[in-house]
Scaffold this active site. Structure first.
Site, short mmCIF file in Angstrom:
data_model
loop_
_atom_site.label_atom_id
_atom_site.label_comp_id
_atom_site.label_asym_id
_atom_site.label_seq_id
_atom_site.Cartn_x
_atom_site.Cartn_y
_atom_site.Cartn_z
N ARG A 32 0.80 -1.23 0.00
CA ARG A 32 0.00 0.00 0.00
C ARG A 32 0.83 1.28 0.00
O ARG A 32 0.44 2.28 -0.61
CB ARG A 32 -0.95 0.00 1.20
CG ARG A 32 -2.06 -1.02 1.09
CD ARG A 32 -2.89 -1.08 2.35
NE ARG A 32 -3.90 -2.13 2.28
CZ ARG A 32 -4.49 -2.67 3.34
NH1 ARG A 32 -4.18 -2.23 4.55
NH2 ARG A 32 -5.38 -3.62 3.19
N CYS A 60 -9.61 -1.15 4.81
CA CYS A 60 -11.06 -1.04 4.74
C CYS A 60 -11.57 0.28 5.33
O CYS A 60 -12.48 0.90 4.79
CB CYS A 60 -11.71 -2.22 5.43
SG CYS A 60 -11.23 -2.45 7.16
N SER A 90 -16.07 -8.09 12.62
CA SER A 90 -15.61 -8.77 11.40
C SER A 90 -14.32 -8.19 10.86
O SER A 90 -13.65 -8.82 10.04
CB SER A 90 -16.69 -8.71 10.32
OG SER A 90 -17.10 -7.37 10.09
N GLY A 91 -13.94 -6.99 11.34
CA GLY A 91 -12.64 -6.44 10.95
C GLY A 91 -11.49 -7.30 11.43
O GLY A 91 -10.38 -7.23 10.91
N LYS A 145 -2.65 4.04 9.28
CA LYS A 145 -2.97 3.60 7.92
C LYS A 145 -3.92 4.58 7.26
O LYS A 145 -3.78 4.89 6.07
CB LYS A 145 -3.60 2.20 7.95
CG LYS A 145 -2.64 1.07 8.21
CD LYS A 145 -3.39 -0.27 8.28
CE LYS A 145 -2.48 -1.42 8.63
NZ LYS A 145 -3.24 -2.70 8.76
N ARG A 168 -12.90 -0.53 18.31
CA ARG A 168 -13.66 -1.74 18.01
C ARG A 168 -14.95 -1.73 18.81
O ARG A 168 -14.95 -1.46 20.02
CB ARG A 168 -12.84 -2.98 18.38
CG ARG A 168 -13.48 -4.29 17.95
CD ARG A 168 -13.36 -4.52 16.47
NE ARG A 168 -11.97 -4.75 16.08
CZ ARG A 168 -11.54 -4.75 14.82
NH1 ARG A 168 -12.40 -4.51 13.83
NH2 ARG A 168 -10.27 -4.98 14.53
N HIS A 175 -18.41 -1.05 9.15
CA HIS A 175 -17.75 -0.04 9.98
C HIS A 175 -18.48 1.29 9.86
O HIS A 175 -19.09 1.59 8.82
CB HIS A 175 -16.30 0.18 9.52
CG HIS A 175 -15.39 -0.98 9.77
ND1 HIS A 175 -15.73 -2.04 10.56
CD2 HIS A 175 -14.12 -1.22 9.33
CE1 HIS A 175 -14.71 -2.90 10.60
NE2 HIS A 175 -13.73 -2.43 9.86
#
Length: 272
Positions: A32, A60, A90-91, A145, A168, A175
């Site tokens: 990335r 994401c 789910s992350g 990020k 979280r 999200h």
């Protein structure tokens, strides 16, 4: 490629290019920030970037926020971005979802939640203000990020600051993000709504009088990022907005983005 960063680092250069001009779209974090590898969101910086032999899919959280921030940046020019995220279990993968579901089931049956394995702390009935490892500057890697990737995708100068706090939360999927922006140009909330209504991949859900605003439950399984709660910032006045968004990070933040890149790449080859 939906593989680990280590696998991608070793194999992506070997698979890409070659006699068949193979294209690799990598969903890991390995490439990335590589200056020679495009970091692509098709609606923002696709085109020629989608024709590269090796392409990186963004984080994401970055991808979901970028869908809303980009049209606003084009119209009003971002000056500062302050983001707080509400990231689903789910992350952390299937293990994270299972831990949330199993923990809730155990609480119903036994009145207590088992010790965490996928997360640093108990997630049911809790929120955890840490995603990924802490860095020397006090931010987590997940938060950095967002900063690094938005700078690269948007081509932002160093003068534009992006700050994120990633949390979280005990939801299964999709999200959400609360974002405050300061802009160089004056911004009107009603005009901003119209800008976002015209933006591809974005759905404006903003009718507080009817209790309609983005919800992770509604965004789950949907391609578009929902945005609402759009209002003038009390801090930045005419040069600021505050908003809330929800997006399916497994689709818009990962699989769907990769598929859209591939579709652009295929279309370019067919047109050649």
């Amino acid at each position: 490629m939906a593989v680990s960063g280590g696998f991608s680092t070793e194999w992506a250069p070997k698979i890409s290019g070659g006699p068949k001009n193979t294209a690799v779209i990598d969903n890991s974090s390995a490439w990335r920030l590589d200056k020679n590898v495009p970091l692509v969101i098709p609606e923002i910086n696709g085109g020629k970037n989608s024709e590269a032999a090796l392409i990186a899919n963004p984080n994401c959280t970055t991808a979901i926020g970028a869908m809303v921030l980009w049209p606003l940046h084009q119209k009003y020019k971002l000056k500062n971005v302050i983001m707080s995220t509400y990231q689903a279990a789910s992350g952390a993968g299937a293990a994270g979802m299972a831990e949330l579901e199993d923990g809730l089931a155990a609480w119903v049956k036994e009145g207590k939640v088992p010790p965490p394995k996928a997360f640093a702390h108990q997630l049911p009935f809790n929120v955890i203000p840490q995603i990924d490892a802490f860095q020397k500057n006090g931010y987590t890697k997940e938060e950095m990020k967002v900063t690094w990737e938005l700078q690269k995708i948007f081509g932002l100068p160093d003068s534009v600051k992006v700050s994120c706090t990633a949390v979280r939360v005990p939801t299964l999927r999709a999200h959400s993000e609360s974002i405050v922006i300061e802009t160089e140009l004056p911004v009107d909330p009603d005009e901003a709504r119209e800008v976002l209504r015209k933006a591809p991949g974005v759905k404006v859900v903003d009718d507080p009088a009817s209790l309609k605003y983005p919800l992770p439950l509604n965004a789950t399984g949907e391609h578009d990022v929902e945005v609402g709660r759009i209002r003038r910032s009390l801090i930045y006045g005419d040069h600021g907005l505050e908003l809330f968004l929800s997006g399916d990070q497994l689709l818009r933040g990962a699989a769907l983005n990769a598929v859209l890149i591939a579709e652009q790449a295929v279309a370019a080859r067919l047109a050649a």
